[in-house]
Scaffold this active site. Sequence first.
Site, PDB file in Angstrom:
ATOM      1  N   GLU A  99     -39.431  50.032  43.734  1.00 19.87           N
ATOM      2  CA  GLU A  99     -39.189  48.611  43.492  1.00 19.87           C
ATOM      3  C   GLU A  99     -40.468  47.827  43.226  1.00 19.87           C
ATOM      4  OE1 GLU A  99     -36.712  47.372  46.740  1.00 19.87           O
ATOM      5  OE2 GLU A  99     -35.109  48.745  46.163  1.00 19.87           O
ATOM      6  N   LYS A 141     -24.701  43.013  46.259  1.00 17.87           N
ATOM      7  CA  LYS A 141     -25.077  43.999  45.238  1.00 17.87           C
ATOM      8  C   LYS A 141     -23.847  44.265  44.379  1.00 17.87           C
ATOM      9  CE  LYS A 141     -28.688  46.428  47.854  1.00 17.87           C
ATOM     10  NZ  LYS A 141     -28.975  47.609  48.702  1.00 17.87           N
TER      11      LYS A 141
END
Length: 429
Positions: A205, A339
């Site tokens: 990330e 999400k």
Amino acid sequence: MSAIVDIIGREVLDSRGNPTVECDVLLESGVMGRAAVPSGASTGSREAIELRDGDKSRYLGKGVLKAVEHINTEISEAIMGLDASEQAFLDRTLIDLDGTENKGRLGANAMLAVSMAVAKAAAEEAGLPLYRYFGGSGAMQLPVPMMNIVNGGAHANNSLDIQEFMIMPVSQTSFREALRCGAEIFHALKKILADKGMSTAVGDEGGFAPNFSSNEECLNTVVQAIEKAGYRAGEDVLLALDCAASEFYHEGEGVYQLEGEGLKLSSTQFADYLANLCDKFPIVSIEDGMAEGDWDGWKTLTEKLGTRVQLVGDDLFVTNTKILKEGIEKGIGNSILIKINQIGTLTETFAAIEMAKRAGYTAVISHRSGETEDSTIADIAVGTNAGQIKTGSLSRSDRMAKYNQLLRIEEDLGDIASYPGKGAFYNLR
């Protein structure tokens, strides 16, 4: 009517070099919507099912040709000719077509790609930016970013048990200034790590993954970077953690094993451990501070920290309204991580955000560790006035795509754009 006249699914690659699903939806007017779906590394056991081929001779079994085939055959036949502006009806059609509780037949990756592409096509047809199409005239709040600048756990090969150490710029009056603050801290941290001879390689990330000896050493170094960049920890910038505690919880023994620190802790002891970190550092948010199945531990943590720290359920709630409803009724956590691929359609995503807000929970819109250049979550964050977004560090273009889209949205909004800062944590005292 914005009639759907063509649907094309394809296999593309995500930011980790793994296959994922992309979909184009073409309308009668000639406009097109394109969307690509993300994929997670640490996943909740109750997430909607991401359909993979399992053919070890292709992409180590991670191909998505079955999901793509479902788009190009069954799904295409079911929604061809339908009105793209009827998002809820389209999503319900997909859910009914799949016919399973966890979207395991068609695959949540196939369904989400279509759901997102339909929305993008409909927004284009309406002549509206996507955030405005989602949220109408009330969409004007930019989110406070949760910037993952140090990776541990499942996102890195180091001795940190906590998966993410994040910064949240809160004293700024615009998203643009908040982003600058984060970037300057990221570069200050890189210099500190380099000077110590530590690794400045980045993880999935975009955060650094150095080998700190403890979680406290890591937090101290992040605070040092904040100050080196000219900001005040606790005033200008707050800290956030993602423990991803399910990853180091041993259910049989009922213990949390912090291997990096040689600790074995009960739920109550781990809650005390986290409370101690919150006493020492300006931590405003903890995600998955207990394992997804340890609801008693979650209750203990919520009673201990729930009025002063945002306690975010990710693996716990998996963007699912049924599970969130149960959590709200039992007083578990005070926030939900959103999400889109955990649930598989935009309509269900928006329902989870709405349920959280009605209950006084915050909602944090989130990326996955396997991302693409698709920036839909930036538009969702503004369209729903969520107030917070979690989309990685200040490197890797798959993360920057979301931040840059938020810059464009803020520019588009002009004087009516707002940045909530500490106001994003409206349920804390």
